[in-house]
Design a protein around this motif. Structure first.
Motif, PDB file in Angstrom:
ATOM      1  N   ILE A 136      -4.423 -10.219  -0.636  1.00  0.00           N
ATOM      2  CA  ILE A 136      -4.494 -10.038  -2.088  1.00  0.00           C
ATOM      3  C   ILE A 136      -4.377  -8.557  -2.451  1.00  0.00           C
ATOM      4  O   ILE A 136      -3.710  -8.189  -3.417  1.00  0.00           O
ATOM      5  CB  ILE A 136      -5.812 -10.627  -2.643  1.00  0.00           C
ATOM      6  N   GLU A 137      -5.026  -7.703  -1.657  1.00  0.00           N
ATOM      7  CA  GLU A 137      -5.068  -6.278  -1.983  1.00  0.00           C
ATOM      8  C   GLU A 137      -4.062  -5.438  -1.194  1.00  0.00           C
ATOM      9  O   GLU A 137      -4.113  -4.211  -1.248  1.00  0.00           O
ATOM     10  CB  GLU A 137      -6.479  -5.736  -1.747  1.00  0.00           C
ATOM     11  N   ALA A 138      -3.162  -6.074  -0.469  1.00  0.00           N
ATOM     12  CA  ALA A 138      -2.280  -5.346   0.450  1.00  0.00           C
ATOM     13  C   ALA A 138      -1.449  -4.274  -0.239  1.00  0.00           C
ATOM     14  O   ALA A 138      -1.324  -3.144   0.263  1.00  0.00           O
ATOM     15  CB  ALA A 138      -1.373  -6.329   1.189  1.00  0.00           C
ATOM     16  N   VAL A 139      -0.884  -4.589  -1.389  1.00  0.00           N
ATOM     17  CA  VAL A 139      -0.015  -3.630  -2.075  1.00  0.00           C
ATOM     18  C   VAL A 139      -0.818  -2.424  -2.560  1.00  0.00           C
ATOM     19  O   VAL A 139      -0.449  -1.267  -2.313  1.00  0.00           O
ATOM     20  CB  VAL A 139       0.715  -4.304  -3.257  1.00  0.00           C
ATOM     21  N   MET A 140      -1.935  -2.680  -3.238  1.00  0.00           N
ATOM     22  CA  MET A 140      -2.773  -1.590  -3.727  1.00  0.00           C
ATOM     23  C   MET A 140      -3.343  -0.768  -2.573  1.00  0.00           C
ATOM     24  O   MET A 140      -3.467   0.459  -2.659  1.00  0.00           O
ATOM     25  CB  MET A 140      -3.918  -2.143  -4.573  1.00  0.00           C
ATOM     26  N   GLU A 141      -3.672  -1.461  -1.479  1.00  0.00           N
ATOM     27  CA  GLU A 141      -4.207  -0.764  -0.309  1.00  0.00           C
ATOM     28  C   GLU A 141      -3.180   0.219   0.240  1.00  0.00           C
ATOM     29  O   GLU A 141      -3.497   1.375   0.526  1.00  0.00           O
ATOM     30  CB  GLU A 141      -4.591  -1.783   0.771  1.00  0.00           C
ATOM     31  N   GLY A 142      -1.960  -0.229   0.396  1.00  0.00           N
ATOM     32  CA  GLY A 142      -0.918   0.628   0.945  1.00  0.00           C
ATOM     33  C   GLY A 142      -0.526   1.774   0.024  1.00  0.00           C
ATOM     34  O   GLY A 142      -0.291   2.891   0.485  1.00  0.00           O
TER      35      GLY A 142
END
Length: 205
Positions: free
Chosen positions: A22-28
């Motif tokens: 769920i948070e992969a894009v924001m995390e990267g």
């Protein structure tokens, strides 16, 4: 109506297997760099991480430190345990609510948390618990998303906050810096690299 710990825990238990996706894009794009800055602030040997979640901070743990990490969600903690074993991370994991810590007073040199106090039902109660378990002169370092200082953006954040809380249990309109300054710490400062809605907060007991 404010969500209580049990309600928020159920939401995090529900999304735990999918949380990193769920948070992969924001995390990267954003959070990874902020996590590195956060852990560069660690001072002292005994460290408590509050809200370990799925173990997103494992890669940034200082190798010389003794680290204890907690979460109040059983399923999030289960994800962290699996990652701990997979990556062979030296950390003691405990199931615990930041609002009621089982540790003795004055136990930790540094207490650290990333994007946690948006989900704590009573943030001042949680911060006072961190004050209690932190050693005299020790530090608490928080990475938090907070309400914007821009009135227009803040109004939008306030408007959509109930939807976000209902989905994942996180408030996007908290003023964590102001709350921390009301909890009796000797100093609360915001790192100058902080943005409008992401704050790196350095606190001394």
């Amino acid at each position: 109506m404010k969500a209580d710990s049990a309600t928020i825990k159920k939401r995090y238990n529900r999304i735990a297997p999918y949380f990193e996706g769920i948070e992969a894009v924001m995390e990267g794009l954003f959070f990874r760099n902020w996590r590195k800055k956060l852990w560069e602030k660690v001072d002292g040997h005994h460290v408590l991480e509050v809200g370990v979640g799925t173990g997103k901070n494992f890669d940034y743990y200082p190798p010389q430190a003794r680290i204890t990490a907690i979460d109040f969600s059983e399923q999030m903690l289960e994800q962290a345990k699996r990652k701990k074993e997979r990556k062979n991370i030296a950390v003691d994991l405990d199931l615990m609510d930041v609002q009621s810590l089982a540790y003795a007073s004055n136990s930790f040199d540094t207490v650290i948390a990333s994007f946690v106090f948006c989900s704590v039902p009573l943030p001042s109660k949680g911060l006072k618990e961190l004050y209690r378990v932190c050693k005299p002169g020790g530090q608490i370092v928080l990475l938090e998303h907070v309400i914007s200082a821009n009135p227009l953006i803040a109004s939008v954040m306030n408007f959509i906050n109930p939807l976000v809380v209902g989905l994942v249990g996180a408030n996007i309109n908290r003023n964590t810096v102001k709350t921390a300054r009301s909890c009796g710490f000797s100093s609360v400062r915001v790192d100058e690299r902080s943005s409008d809605i992401i704050k790196l907060i350095e606190i001394r007991k």
